[in-house]
Scaffold this motif. Structure first.
Motif, PDB file in Angstrom:
ATOM      1  N   VAL A 162       4.054 -10.758  18.446  1.00 11.20           N
ATOM      2  CA  VAL A 162       4.401 -12.371  18.236  1.00 11.20           C
ATOM      3  C   VAL A 162       5.747 -12.529  19.315  1.00 11.20           C
ATOM      4  CG1 VAL A 162       4.295 -12.122  15.843  1.00 11.20           C
ATOM      5  CG2 VAL A 162       6.368 -11.114  16.801  1.00 11.20           C
ATOM      6  N   GLY A 163       5.844 -11.488  20.330  1.00 12.72           N
ATOM      7  CA  GLY A 163       6.937 -11.599  21.317  1.00 12.72           C
ATOM      8  C   GLY A 163       8.290 -11.522  20.945  1.00 12.72           C
ATOM      9  N   VAL A 164       9.022 -10.969  21.903  1.00 15.04           N
ATOM     10  CA  VAL A 164      10.480 -10.211  21.351  1.00 15.04           C
ATOM     11  C   VAL A 164      11.357 -11.502  20.738  1.00 15.04           C
ATOM     12  CG1 VAL A 164      11.507 -10.927  23.751  1.00 15.04           C
ATOM     13  CG2 VAL A 164      12.400  -9.045  22.424  1.00 15.04           C
ATOM     14  N   ASP A 165      11.177 -12.482  21.216  1.00 16.19           N
ATOM     15  CA  ASP A 165      12.437 -13.618  20.551  1.00 16.19           C
ATOM     16  C   ASP A 165      11.920 -13.581  18.703  1.00 16.19           C
ATOM     17  OD1 ASP A 165      13.892 -13.846  22.738  1.00 16.19           O
ATOM     18  OD2 ASP A 165      12.642 -15.438  23.439  1.00 16.19           O
ATOM     19  N   LYS A 166      10.669 -14.159  18.677  1.00 20.89           N
ATOM     20  CA  LYS A 166      10.124 -14.338  17.408  1.00 20.89           C
ATOM     21  C   LYS A 166      10.336 -12.805  16.533  1.00 20.89           C
ATOM     22  CE  LYS A 166       6.597 -16.335  14.739  1.00 20.89           C
ATOM     23  NZ  LYS A 166       5.311 -16.967  14.519  1.00 20.89           N
ATOM     24  N   PHE A 167      10.022 -11.708  17.032  1.00 22.57           N
ATOM     25  CA  PHE A 167      10.342 -10.524  16.544  1.00 22.57           C
ATOM     26  C   PHE A 167      12.016 -10.231  16.057  1.00 22.57           C
ATOM     27  CE2 PHE A 167      11.720  -6.028  16.752  1.00 22.57           C
ATOM     28  CZ  PHE A 167      11.227  -5.632  15.754  1.00 22.57           C
ATOM     29  N   ILE A 168      12.687 -10.697  16.843  1.00 24.87           N
ATOM     30  CA  ILE A 168      14.092 -10.499  16.550  1.00 24.87           C
ATOM     31  C   ILE A 168      14.471 -11.388  15.513  1.00 24.87           C
ATOM     32  CG2 ILE A 168      16.481 -10.698  17.417  1.00 24.87           C
ATOM     33  CD1 ILE A 168      15.580  -9.742  20.196  1.00 24.87           C
ATOM     34  N   VAL A 169      13.948 -12.556  15.484  1.00 19.22           N
ATOM     35  CA  VAL A 169      14.371 -13.513  14.507  1.00 19.22           C
ATOM     36  C   VAL A 169      13.836 -13.396  13.166  1.00 19.22           C
ATOM     37  CG1 VAL A 169      14.501 -16.198  13.758  1.00 19.22           C
ATOM     38  CG2 VAL A 169      15.140 -15.321  16.083  1.00 19.22           C
ATOM     39  N   GLU A 170      12.485 -13.186  13.176  1.00 21.83           N
ATOM     40  CA  GLU A 170      11.389 -13.254  11.966  1.00 21.83           C
ATOM     41  C   GLU A 170      11.186 -11.896  11.640  1.00 21.83           C
ATOM     42  OE1 GLU A 170       8.120 -15.634  12.316  1.00 21.83           O
ATOM     43  OE2 GLU A 170       9.234 -17.573  13.016  1.00 21.83           O
ATOM     44  N   LYS A 171      10.944 -10.861  12.179  1.00 25.43           N
ATOM     45  CA  LYS A 171      10.469  -9.503  11.803  1.00 25.43           C
ATOM     46  C   LYS A 171      11.535  -8.686  11.513  1.00 25.43           C
ATOM     47  CE  LYS A 171       6.401 -11.470  12.201  1.00 25.43           C
ATOM     48  NZ  LYS A 171       5.388 -11.854  11.072  1.00 25.43           N
ATOM     49  N   LEU A 172      12.161  -8.201  12.435  1.00 25.87           N
ATOM     50  CA  LEU A 172      13.256  -7.393  12.484  1.00 25.87           C
ATOM     51  C   LEU A 172      14.197  -7.496  11.358  1.00 25.87           C
ATOM     52  CD1 LEU A 172      14.248  -4.817  13.777  1.00 25.87           C
ATOM     53  CD2 LEU A 172      15.899  -6.282  15.172  1.00 25.87           C
ATOM     54  N   PRO A 173      14.578  -8.580  10.683  1.00 26.00           N
ATOM     55  CA  PRO A 173      15.422  -8.531   9.604  1.00 26.00           C
ATOM     56  C   PRO A 173      14.472  -8.091   8.294  1.00 26.00           C
ATOM     57  CG  PRO A 173      15.588 -10.888  10.400  1.00 26.00           C
ATOM     58  CD  PRO A 173      14.418  -9.932  11.220  1.00 26.00           C
ATOM     59  N   GLN A 174      13.483  -8.128   8.053  1.00 22.05           N
ATOM     60  CA  GLN A 174      12.482  -7.666   7.047  1.00 22.05           C
ATOM     61  C   GLN A 174      12.488  -6.061   7.331  1.00 22.05           C
ATOM     62  OE1 GLN A 174       8.785  -9.713   7.616  1.00 22.05           O
ATOM     63  NE2 GLN A 174       9.460 -11.670   6.586  1.00 22.05           N
ATOM     64  N   ALA A 175      12.221  -5.798   8.677  1.00 22.74           N
ATOM     65  CA  ALA A 175      11.904  -4.315   8.930  1.00 22.74           C
ATOM     66  C   ALA A 175      13.389  -3.522   8.455  1.00 22.74           C
ATOM     67  CB  ALA A 175      11.628  -4.000  10.262  1.00 22.74           C
ATOM     68  N   ARG A 176      14.393  -4.070   8.665  1.00 23.78           N
ATOM     69  CA  ARG A 176      15.500  -3.720   8.285  1.00 23.78           C
ATOM     70  C   ARG A 176      15.740  -3.256   6.787  1.00 23.78           C
ATOM     71  NH1 ARG A 176      21.204  -6.289  10.663  1.00 23.78           N
ATOM     72  NH2 ARG A 176      22.196  -4.214  10.558  1.00 23.78           N
ATOM     73  N   ARG A 177      15.173  -4.313   6.090  1.00 23.81           N
ATOM     74  CA  ARG A 177      15.199  -3.725   4.565  1.00 23.81           C
ATOM     75  C   ARG A 177      14.765  -2.439   4.272  1.00 23.81           C
ATOM     76  NH1 ARG A 177      12.654  -8.423   1.856  1.00 23.81           N
ATOM     77  NH2 ARG A 177      12.734 -10.103   3.268  1.00 23.81           N
ATOM     78  N   LEU A 178      13.917  -1.786   4.979  1.00 25.84           N
ATOM     79  CA  LEU A 178      13.220  -0.595   4.672  1.00 25.84           C
ATOM     80  C   LEU A 178      14.305   0.554   4.550  1.00 25.84           C
ATOM     81  CD1 LEU A 178       9.960  -0.501   7.015  1.00 25.84           C
ATOM     82  CD2 LEU A 178      10.014  -0.930   4.282  1.00 25.84           C
ATOM     83  N   ASP A 179      15.587   0.248   5.311  1.00 27.65           N
ATOM     84  CA  ASP A 179      16.797   1.156   5.063  1.00 27.65           C
ATOM     85  C   ASP A 179      16.467   2.636   5.602  1.00 27.65           C
ATOM     86  OD1 ASP A 179      19.087   1.344   4.812  1.00 27.65           O
ATOM     87  OD2 ASP A 179      19.203   1.917   2.565  1.00 27.65           O
ATOM     88  N   ILE A 180      15.502   2.626   6.698  1.00 26.24           N
ATOM     89  CA  ILE A 180      15.318   3.917   7.416  1.00 26.24           C
ATOM     90  C   ILE A 180      15.518   3.612   8.785  1.00 26.24           C
ATOM     91  CG2 ILE A 180      13.826   4.993   5.800  1.00 26.24           C
ATOM     92  CD1 ILE A 180      11.249   3.975   7.150  1.00 26.24           C
ATOM     93  N   TYR A 214       0.791  -1.311   0.093  1.00 26.27           N
ATOM     94  CA  TYR A 214       0.082   0.088  -0.001  1.00 26.27           C
ATOM     95  C   TYR A 214       0.832   1.443   0.005  1.00 26.27           C
ATOM     96  CZ  TYR A 214      -2.937  -3.664   1.658  1.00 26.27           C
ATOM     97  OH  TYR A 214      -3.651  -4.907   1.614  1.00 26.27           O
ATOM     98  N   LEU A 215       1.924   1.182   0.516  1.00 28.37           N
ATOM     99  CA  LEU A 215       2.834   2.166   0.519  1.00 28.37           C
ATOM    100  C   LEU A 215       4.418   1.843   0.888  1.00 28.37           C
ATOM    101  CD1 LEU A 215       3.228   5.413   1.148  1.00 28.37           C
ATOM    102  CD2 LEU A 215       3.075   4.816   3.581  1.00 28.37           C
ATOM    103  N   ASP A 216       5.224   2.669  -0.028  1.00 33.29           N
ATOM    104  CA  ASP A 216       6.577   2.333   0.052  1.00 33.29           C
ATOM    105  C   ASP A 216       7.049   3.264   1.283  1.00 33.29           C
ATOM    106  OD1 ASP A 216       9.331   2.217  -0.209  1.00 33.29           O
ATOM    107  OD2 ASP A 216       9.480   3.330  -1.997  1.00 33.29           O
ATOM    108  N   LEU A 217       7.027   2.275   2.490  1.00 36.55           N
ATOM    109  CA  LEU A 217       7.338   2.840   3.816  1.00 36.55           C
ATOM    110  C   LEU A 217       9.014   3.334   3.783  1.00 36.55           C
ATOM    111  CD1 LEU A 217       6.049   0.129   5.906  1.00 36.55           C
ATOM    112  CD2 LEU A 217       5.479   2.666   6.013  1.00 36.55           C
ATOM    113  N   GLY A 218       9.897   2.845   2.722  1.00 36.02           N
ATOM    114  CA  GLY A 218      11.250   3.302   2.609  1.00 36.02           C
ATOM    115  C   GLY A 218      11.277   4.828   2.569  1.00 36.02           C
ATOM    116  N   LYS A 219      10.161   5.489   1.961  1.00 40.89           N
ATOM    117  CA  LYS A 219      10.186   6.835   1.629  1.00 40.89           C
ATOM    118  C   LYS A 219       9.872   7.765   2.848  1.00 40.89           C
ATOM    119  CE  LYS A 219       9.398   6.788  -3.092  1.00 40.89           C
ATOM    120  NZ  LYS A 219       8.380   6.445  -4.225  1.00 40.89           N
ATOM    121  N   MET A 220       9.478   7.205   4.108  1.00 39.77           N
ATOM    122  CA  MET A 220       9.246   7.661   5.203  1.00 39.77           C
ATOM    123  C   MET A 220      10.616   8.378   5.990  1.00 39.77           C
ATOM    124  SD  MET A 220       5.648   6.912   5.706  1.00 39.77           S
ATOM    125  CE  MET A 220       5.350   7.074   7.459  1.00 39.77           C
TER     126      MET A 220
END
Ligand code: RRO
Length: 322
Positions: A86-104, A43-49
């Protein structure tokens, strides 16, 4: 086209700095709106934020409150999500690497029931290079214990922030304040004295709505958190007050949050004292709203002969009667 007919738009420096964190523009997402990042990308290119803030993370996974979790009101939205995550452990393993790709810059909202729980989550996240800052949520209105209990008492809030400050050594510490208090500046002062680097305000206001046919509150817990355009004047007042009484004096940047829909709302929050402005509820209606706001904000700067958007922070004139 004749060269003289080409309109040369002046370059506006839209970047801002939050306690050493550079944002390419002042607009970020409010916590809870876009999950962990990638869910919203169609819906939105979050990398532009300018930055991205995740949904709150707790030590253990949480299912959250029973449905319905949202109720629309005339000028806003009541939510009762109940810290589903999802809890901190799953967040670190599964979600954070994806969020990092936003490059912001990534800010992670942290919640808990006890001081120990907040510290445990915060210390695990402090080790993650992908994170620029932790946003301590002491202002969730939708859980029976924790969060808001800390956020409405200056002593408790100060004690919690001091404890978390001791374990957060590498990331910036943001503290998110509730408007559900008599004097928000007392809370701001307490958390700044306890070591907060950045303040964010406001979280949602407690509200309720009742189905008049069956006479039951629409949200299962009765109370919910009100967001959307209805709360914007509350946000402007709280930001203005905290900026003038606490944050502006101590050089503590504010992330302004509350009912921002358009570029003019974002400018208003910055004039009140916000260095950056988060957008939330409006993104359910118009996912492109942040990018549209940025265009309008640049135009405002051009019209007002402002070269750097950062120059407008906290420049609201005093009320005429003071
Ligand atoms: O999850 C929620 O119900 C919630 C949270 Br953590 C918060 O900080 N603010 C809000 O309105 N809802």
């Amino acid at each position: 086209m004749n060269i003289d007919q080409i309109e040369h738009k002046t370059e506006i420096d839209m970047s801002v700095e939050l306690a050493g964190i550079r944002m390419k523009n002042p607009i970020l997402t409010a916590s809870g709106i876009c999950g962990y990042g990638l869910e919203y990308l169609p819906y939105l290119d979050l990398g532009k934020m300018g930055a991205f803030t995740t949904k709150s993370i707790t030590l253990e996974p949480r299912d959250g409150n029973p449905a319905p979790r949202m109720a629309e009101t005339r000028a806003g939205l009541l939510n009762s999500i109940g810290l589903a995550n999802v809890g901190v452990d799953k967040f670190i393993v599964e979600k954070l690497p994806q969020a990092r790709r936003l490059d912001i810059p990534i800010f992670v909202n942290v919640a808990g029931r006890t001081v120990e729980e907040y510290c445990e989550v915060a210390s695990r996240l402090d080790e993650q290079d992908a994170i620029a800052g932790l946003e301590l949520n002491i202002s969730c209105p939708n859980v029976a214990c924790g969060a808001l209990e800390f956020g409405v008492d200056a002593d408790q809030a100060g004690m919690l922030v001091s404890a978390v400050r001791k374990v957060v050594k590498k990331r910036k510490l943001i503290v998110k304040l509730t408007p559900n208090v008599t004097d928000i500046s007392d809370l701001a002062r307490a958390v700044v004295d306890a070591g907060a680097d950045i303040l964010s305000l406001i979280n949602t206001l407690r509200g309720m709505t009742i189905n008049i046919e069956n006479r039951h509150p629409i949200l299962p817990r009765g109370v919910g958190g009100l967001s959307g355009p209805a709360v914007k004047p509350v946000a402007v007042y709280c930001i203005w007050k905290v900026y003038n009484e606490v944050a502006g004096k101590q050089n503590i940047p504010i992330i302004g949050i509350g009912g921002v829909q358009y570029w003019s709302d974002a400018i208003e929050l910055m004039l009140a004292g916000a260095t950056a402005v988060a957008m939330g509820t409006v993104m359910y209606v118009n996912p492109q709203a942040p990018l549209e706001a940025l265009v309008g904000m640049e135009d405002y700067c051009r019209r007002h002969k402002v070269d750097r958007i950062a120059d407008i922070i906290g420049t609201a004139e005093p009320p005429r009667a003071i």
